[in-house]
Motif scaffolding. Structure first.
Motif, PDB file in Angstrom:
ATOM      1  N   GLU A 155      38.288  92.221  29.238  1.00  6.87           N
ATOM      2  CA  GLU A 155      39.399  91.907  28.350  1.00  6.87           C
ATOM      3  C   GLU A 155      40.730  92.186  29.017  1.00  6.87           C
ATOM      4  N   GLN A 156      40.813  93.253  29.807  1.00  4.62           N
ATOM      5  CA  GLN A 156      42.036  93.521  30.561  1.00  4.62           C
ATOM      6  C   GLN A 156      42.307  92.400  31.566  1.00  4.62           C
ATOM      7  N   ILE A 157      41.256  91.972  32.239  1.00  2.00           N
ATOM      8  CA  ILE A 157      41.397  90.904  33.236  1.00  2.00           C
ATOM      9  C   ILE A 157      41.866  89.609  32.568  1.00  2.00           C
ATOM     10  N   ALA A 158      41.223  89.247  31.461  1.00  5.24           N
ATOM     11  CA  ALA A 158      41.580  88.013  30.765  1.00  5.24           C
ATOM     12  C   ALA A 158      43.022  88.052  30.274  1.00  5.24           C
ATOM     13  N   ALA A 159      43.436  89.194  29.715  1.00  5.23           N
ATOM     14  CA  ALA A 159      44.806  89.317  29.205  1.00  5.23           C
ATOM     15  C   ALA A 159      45.822  89.250  30.340  1.00  5.23           C
ATOM     16  N   TRP A 160      45.496  89.880  31.460  1.00  5.68           N
ATOM     17  CA  TRP A 160      46.433  89.895  32.598  1.00  5.68           C
ATOM     18  C   TRP A 160      46.631  88.482  33.136  1.00  5.68           C
ATOM     19  N   PHE A 161      45.559  87.739  33.305  1.00  3.39           N
ATOM     20  CA  PHE A 161      45.697  86.389  33.840  1.00  3.39           C
ATOM     21  C   PHE A 161      46.402  85.465  32.850  1.00  3.39           C
ATOM     22  N   ALA A 162      46.211  85.679  31.569  1.00  2.00           N
ATOM     23  CA  ALA A 162      46.938  84.878  30.582  1.00  2.00           C
ATOM     24  C   ALA A 162      48.439  85.096  30.733  1.00  2.00           C
ATOM     25  N   GLN A 163      48.828  86.349  30.944  1.00  2.00           N
ATOM     26  CA  GLN A 163      50.248  86.655  31.136  1.00  2.00           C
ATOM     27  C   GLN A 163      50.755  86.133  32.475  1.00  2.00           C
ATOM     28  N   ALA A 164      49.917  86.188  33.506  1.00  2.00           N
ATOM     29  CA  ALA A 164      50.318  85.702  34.823  1.00  2.00           C
ATOM     30  C   ALA A 164      50.555  84.197  34.789  1.00  2.00           C
ATOM     31  N   VAL A 165      49.652  83.459  34.152  1.00  2.00           N
ATOM     32  CA  VAL A 165      49.805  82.006  34.069  1.00  2.00           C
ATOM     33  C   VAL A 165      51.029  81.646  33.241  1.00  2.00           C
ATOM     34  N   GLU A 166      51.275  82.398  32.199  1.00  2.00           N
ATOM     35  CA  GLU A 166      52.491  82.176  31.406  1.00  2.00           C
ATOM     36  C   GLU A 166      53.729  82.402  32.271  1.00  2.00           C
ATOM     37  N   ALA A 167      53.663  83.417  33.152  1.00  2.00           N
ATOM     38  CA  ALA A 167      54.816  83.743  33.993  1.00  2.00           C
ATOM     39  C   ALA A 167      55.120  82.646  34.999  1.00  2.00           C
ATOM     40  N   ILE A 168      54.100  82.132  35.686  1.00  2.00           N
ATOM     41  CA  ILE A 168      54.348  81.129  36.734  1.00  2.00           C
ATOM     42  C   ILE A 168      54.508  79.734  36.145  1.00  2.00           C
ATOM     43  N   GLY A 169      53.992  79.551  34.932  1.00  2.00           N
ATOM     44  CA  GLY A 169      54.037  78.245  34.294  1.00  2.00           C
ATOM     45  C   GLY A 169      52.671  77.589  34.300  1.00  2.00           C
ATOM     46  N   PRO A 170      52.200  77.103  33.162  1.00  2.00           N
ATOM     47  CA  PRO A 170      50.855  76.528  33.072  1.00  2.00           C
ATOM     48  C   PRO A 170      50.679  75.227  33.833  1.00  2.00           C
ATOM     49  N   ASP A 171      51.774  74.665  34.357  1.00  2.00           N
ATOM     50  CA  ASP A 171      51.678  73.421  35.124  1.00  2.00           C
ATOM     51  C   ASP A 171      51.566  73.675  36.622  1.00  2.00           C
ATOM     52  N   VAL A 172      51.593  74.943  37.049  1.00  2.00           N
ATOM     53  CA  VAL A 172      51.541  75.276  38.470  1.00  2.00           C
ATOM     54  C   VAL A 172      50.086  75.434  38.906  1.00  2.00           C
ATOM     55  N   PRO A 173      49.590  74.624  39.847  1.00  2.00           N
ATOM     56  CA  PRO A 173      48.207  74.794  40.332  1.00  2.00           C
ATOM     57  C   PRO A 173      48.064  76.134  41.043  1.00  2.00           C
ATOM     58  N   TRP A 174      46.939  76.805  40.818  1.00  2.00           N
ATOM     59  CA  TRP A 174      46.763  78.103  41.472  1.00  2.00           C
ATOM     60  C   TRP A 174      45.318  78.346  41.853  1.00  2.00           C
ATOM     61  N   ALA A 175      45.178  79.217  42.850  1.00  2.00           N
ATOM     62  CA  ALA A 175      43.869  79.649  43.328  1.00  2.00           C
ATOM     63  C   ALA A 175      43.627  81.073  42.867  1.00  2.00           C
ATOM     64  N   LEU A 176      42.424  81.327  42.397  1.00  2.00           N
ATOM     65  CA  LEU A 176      42.013  82.654  41.947  1.00  2.00           C
ATOM     66  C   LEU A 176      41.394  83.402  43.123  1.00  2.00           C
ATOM     67  N   GLN A 177      41.983  84.534  43.500  1.00  2.00           N
ATOM     68  CA  GLN A 177      41.469  85.323  44.614  1.00  2.00           C
ATOM     69  C   GLN A 177      40.496  86.370  44.096  1.00  2.00           C
ATOM     70  N   ASP A 178      39.253  86.270  44.514  1.00  2.00           N
ATOM     71  CA  ASP A 178      38.192  87.204  44.119  1.00  2.00           C
ATOM     72  C   ASP A 178      37.865  88.088  45.323  1.00  2.00           C
ATOM     73  N   TYR A 179      38.504  89.246  45.410  1.00  2.00           N
ATOM     74  CA  TYR A 179      38.408  90.104  46.594  1.00  2.00           C
ATOM     75  C   TYR A 179      38.215  91.567  46.181  1.00  2.00           C
ATOM     76  N   PRO A 180      37.071  91.889  45.579  1.00  2.00           N
ATOM     77  CA  PRO A 180      36.880  93.246  45.064  1.00  2.00           C
ATOM     78  C   PRO A 180      36.855  94.331  46.129  1.00  2.00           C
ATOM     79  N   LEU A 181      36.517  93.987  47.376  1.00  2.00           N
ATOM     80  CA  LEU A 181      36.450  95.001  48.412  1.00  2.00           C
ATOM     81  C   LEU A 181      37.804  95.652  48.655  1.00  2.00           C
ATOM     82  N   THR A 182      38.872  94.889  48.502  1.00  2.00           N
ATOM     83  CA  THR A 182      40.217  95.427  48.687  1.00  2.00           C
ATOM     84  C   THR A 182      40.923  95.663  47.360  1.00  2.00           C
ATOM     85  N   LEU A 183      40.747  94.765  46.413  1.00  2.00           N
ATOM     86  CA  LEU A 183      41.493  94.851  45.161  1.00  2.00           C
ATOM     87  C   LEU A 183      40.824  95.736  44.121  1.00  2.00           C
ATOM     88  N   SER A 184      39.545  96.031  44.313  1.00  2.04           N
ATOM     89  CA  SER A 184      38.746  96.907  43.422  1.00  2.04           C
ATOM     90  C   SER A 184      38.568  96.330  42.024  1.00  2.04           C
TER      91      SER A 184
END
Length: 308
Positions: free
Chosen positions: A115-144
């Protein structure tokens, strides 16, 4: 320039060149941009972890983005991850106005629950704009931050502007297969999957459904050749090429000193003038440089690109 769910090929993660005193080397940025394109890259990704984005001033990051985008003939994806959404919004807006193909977002390291992850990405997409194409970085070894297959599927469902997964979980082969299986069953929309982790598993990821690579190995021309061989069905030739480079790939993937080794190889290849990292960042010891030189000499026996 095209950057979407059908994106394939090699998007090298670009290093950021600095002068010996740590100042930004913009002429080196130009040479790197040319180098990646001459290597046959499909696109470029800048201001990622390898690009030491976290050590840059906002004005420096924007200057690099404008410089690369103006010079590039291929799509440029700009890492826009930041501790706060204001900085993320600013860089994403400046990059897109300069002509970027899209941005890359990594989850904030403090996130734990779905739920924290989902809420954070919702806010991030709102920040950059929903029309901006983006790549999701899945890097748990560094980002935890652990992005499960159901969580990735949820983010893709909730955010149509996410067109790519940068897959660098480890081990990640089964995750790629699981995502492709959901797509084959019609339970998940299409999106591109480019893989990273220095290319450590690139010999196998194509067979699991990866569309290409988004990583920073210092021989992007080899990555391009490898993907071409896979595309032609020349599996054994692809494995032979990968096997020749694996010792150096492994060395470059070491935590801490791996970026130093990678920048050293780029310097040896004549692409950047100086292999320094901006502080904090460990330099290569004399012993480590000798080890990299030894690996390059051995590689040159099988691949002339390593014979400097």
């Amino acid at each position: 320039m095209s950057f979407g769910p059908a994106t394939k090929g090699v998007y090298p993660i670009a290093a950021t060149p600095f002068h010996p005193d740590g100042a930004l080397d913009l002429d080196g940025v130009d040479r790197l941009t040319d180098f990646y394109q001459e290597a046959g890259a499909t696109g470029m990704t800048i201001l990622g972890i390898m690009g030491e984005a976290q050590k840059l001033e906002p004005e420096e990051a924007a200057a690099i983005a404008r410089r690369v985008i103006a010079r590039a003939r291929v799509p440029v994806v700009v890492g826009a991850s930041a501790p706060g959404f204001a900085a993320m919004r600013r860089l994403a807006r400046e990059a897109m106005e300069a002509g970027a193909a899209g941005v890359m977002l990594a989850p904030a390291p403090h996130l734990r629950s779905d739920e924290q992850i989902a809420a954070w990405f919702a806010q991030a997409v709102e920040a950059i704009g929903p029309d901006v194409p983006w790549a999701l970085q899945d890097y748990p070894l560094t980002l935890s931050v652990i992005l499960s297959v159901p969580m990735i599927a949820r983010l893709m469902a909730e955010h149509p502007s996410c067109v790519m997964l940068k897959a660098e979980d480890w081990p990640g082969l089964e995750k790629i297969s699981a995502l492709r299986r959901l797509q084959a069953e019609g339970r998940l929309r299409p999106f591109s999957i480019l893989t990273a982790n220095g290319g450590l598993f690139l010999d196998l990821e194509h067979g699991r459904g990866a569309d290409g690579a988004m990583t920073g190995y210092a021989f992007p021309d080899m990555l391009v050749e490898l993907m071409d061989l896979h595309g032609k069905g020349e599996k054994e030739a692809a494995h032979d090429l990968f096997d020749a480079h694996l010792p150096l790939i492994r060395y470059e993937q070491q935590p801490g000193v791996g970026l130093s080794a990678r920048k050293y190889v780029l310097m040896r290849r004549g692409v950047i003038a100086c292999d320094v990292q901006r502080r904090p960042g460990p330099p290569l010891s004399a012993a480590a440089r000798a080890e990299v030189d030894h690996l390059l000499r051995r590689l040159a026996r099988k691949d002339g690109r390593a014979a400097f």
